[in-house]
Design an enzyme around this catalytic site. Structure first.
Site, short mmCIF file in Angstrom:
data_model
loop_
_atom_site.label_atom_id
_atom_site.label_comp_id
_atom_site.label_asym_id
_atom_site.label_seq_id
_atom_site.Cartn_x
_atom_site.Cartn_y
_atom_site.Cartn_z
N PHE A 59 7.58 -67.48 -35.84
CA PHE A 59 6.65 -66.28 -35.37
C PHE A 59 5.28 -66.57 -34.95
O PHE A 59 4.46 -65.56 -34.60
CB PHE A 59 6.48 -65.23 -36.72
CG PHE A 59 6.32 -65.66 -37.80
CD1 PHE A 59 4.87 -65.97 -38.04
CD2 PHE A 59 7.00 -66.23 -38.84
CE1 PHE A 59 4.26 -66.28 -39.31
CE2 PHE A 59 6.49 -66.78 -39.91
CZ PHE A 59 5.04 -66.98 -40.23
N ARG A 87 -4.00 -60.57 -53.82
CA ARG A 87 -2.67 -60.57 -53.37
C ARG A 87 -1.93 -59.48 -54.04
O ARG A 87 -0.99 -59.08 -53.34
CB ARG A 87 -1.94 -62.07 -53.66
CG ARG A 87 -2.86 -63.24 -53.11
CD ARG A 87 -2.69 -63.46 -51.35
NE ARG A 87 -1.19 -63.33 -51.32
CZ ARG A 87 -0.89 -63.79 -49.99
NH1 ARG A 87 -1.74 -64.00 -48.83
NH2 ARG A 87 0.57 -63.86 -49.79
N THR A 93 4.27 -59.69 -48.21
CA THR A 93 4.26 -59.54 -46.83
C THR A 93 4.97 -58.77 -45.97
O THR A 93 4.59 -58.06 -45.04
CB THR A 93 4.54 -61.13 -46.34
OG1 THR A 93 4.06 -62.32 -47.22
CG2 THR A 93 4.57 -61.50 -44.96
N ARG A 104 -0.01 -52.81 -48.51
CA ARG A 104 1.27 -52.85 -47.37
C ARG A 104 2.49 -52.10 -47.72
O ARG A 104 2.81 -51.21 -46.73
CB ARG A 104 1.68 -54.33 -47.57
CG ARG A 104 0.74 -55.24 -46.86
CD ARG A 104 1.05 -56.69 -47.03
NE ARG A 104 0.48 -57.77 -46.16
CZ ARG A 104 0.42 -59.00 -46.31
NH1 ARG A 104 0.93 -59.61 -47.68
NH2 ARG A 104 -0.14 -59.79 -45.77
N ASN A 114 1.22 -55.81 -40.75
CA ASN A 114 1.24 -55.61 -42.23
C ASN A 114 -0.32 -55.41 -42.58
O ASN A 114 -0.56 -55.30 -44.06
CB ASN A 114 1.79 -56.72 -42.99
CG ASN A 114 1.28 -58.24 -42.83
OD1 ASN A 114 0.40 -58.17 -42.23
ND2 ASN A 114 1.92 -59.01 -43.36
N HIS A 117 -4.90 -59.40 -44.23
CA HIS A 117 -4.71 -60.64 -44.50
C HIS A 117 -5.58 -60.98 -45.91
O HIS A 117 -6.43 -60.40 -46.03
CB HIS A 117 -5.13 -61.54 -43.45
CG HIS A 117 -5.42 -62.91 -43.83
ND1 HIS A 117 -4.46 -63.98 -43.98
CD2 HIS A 117 -6.48 -63.54 -44.58
CE1 HIS A 117 -4.74 -65.18 -44.59
NE2 HIS A 117 -6.08 -64.93 -44.83
P1 GDP Z 1 0.70 -63.60 -45.97
O1 GDP Z 1 0.05 -64.60 -46.59
O2 GDP Z 1 1.33 -62.69 -47.04
O3 GDP Z 1 0.02 -62.66 -45.02
O4 GDP Z 1 2.10 -64.07 -45.21
P2 GDP Z 1 2.27 -65.62 -44.51
O5 GDP Z 1 1.10 -66.42 -44.70
O6 GDP Z 1 3.62 -66.19 -44.78
O7 GDP Z 1 2.41 -65.16 -42.95
C1 GDP Z 1 1.07 -64.92 -42.30
C2 GDP Z 1 1.39 -63.69 -41.45
O8 GDP Z 1 2.31 -63.80 -40.27
C3 GDP Z 1 1.96 -62.38 -42.04
O9 GDP Z 1 0.98 -61.63 -42.84
C4 GDP Z 1 2.46 -61.56 -40.84
O10 GDP Z 1 1.55 -61.11 -40.18
C5 GDP Z 1 3.08 -62.72 -40.14
N1 GDP Z 1 4.39 -62.93 -40.52
C6 GDP Z 1 4.73 -63.58 -41.64
N2 GDP Z 1 6.11 -63.92 -41.52
C7 GDP Z 1 6.55 -63.33 -40.34
C8 GDP Z 1 7.84 -63.31 -39.68
O11 GDP Z 1 8.99 -63.47 -40.26
N3 GDP Z 1 7.90 -62.52 -38.55
C9 GDP Z 1 6.77 -62.03 -37.97
N4 GDP Z 1 6.91 -61.46 -36.71
N5 GDP Z 1 5.56 -62.10 -38.55
C10 GDP Z 1 5.45 -62.68 -39.60
MG MG Z 2 -0.57 -66.36 -45.84
#
Ligand code: GDP
Ligand code: MG
Length: 140
Positions: A59, A87, A93, A104, A114, A117
């Protein structure tokens, strides 16, 4: 518990829907203090660097394109255990898995759009806030 700082972004889906005040109200109601804040348009290079840890994820391109699709608000939040507390306040997420009352759950449109960050460790919080703010811009 010690006072701590974490880095936060109100994402383009939040600014587009004019939700910055509503989201900031949640932070403040839950005891986090906004000690630095700026509205910016991220460039592609900034987004690629900021999300560099995800560059091998499927992604990544969509995420960079989303994060540059409109203005964001970059912030430093301060409070007790701020990294972990934020968090919790943000929620999972994927908004489908986010607990009731989290940002969220309340506001996110999708797993990508979402709304917020938040840093996932004190070490990453320090790196991320230094990426966007000079020390003198953070006023606790
Ligand atoms: P966070 O720490 O909860 O923000 O999640 P992550 O660090 O795993 O991912 C960073 C950001 O990437 C997320 O907040 C989402 O905006 C995006 N994201 C995460 N997983 C996915 C996914 O499976 N698909 C898509 N399109 N975006 C994702
Ligand atoms: Mg993250």
């Amino acid at each position: 518990m010690a006072t701590e700082r974490t880095f936060s972004i109100l994402k383009p889906d939040a600014t587009r829907r004019n939700l910055t005040g509503k989201i900031n109200a949640v932070f403040e109601e839950k005891g986090l203090r906004i000690v630095a804040q700026r509205r910016i348009q991220m460039t592609q290079q900034m987004a690629e660097t900021f999300y560099g840890v995800h560059k091998e994820r499927p992604f990544f391109k969509d995420l960079v394109s989303f994060m540059t699709s409109g203005p964001v608000v970059v912030q430093v939040l301060e409070g007790e255990n701020a990294v972990a507390a934020n968090r919790e306040i943000m929620g999972a997420t994927n908004p489908a898995n986010a607990a009731e009352g989290t940002i969220r759950k309340l506001f996110a449109e999708s797993i990508e759009a979402n709304s917020v960050h938040g840093s996932d460790s004190p070490e990453n919080a320090a790196t991320e806030m230094a990426f966007f703010f000079a020390g003198h811009e953070i006023v606790g």
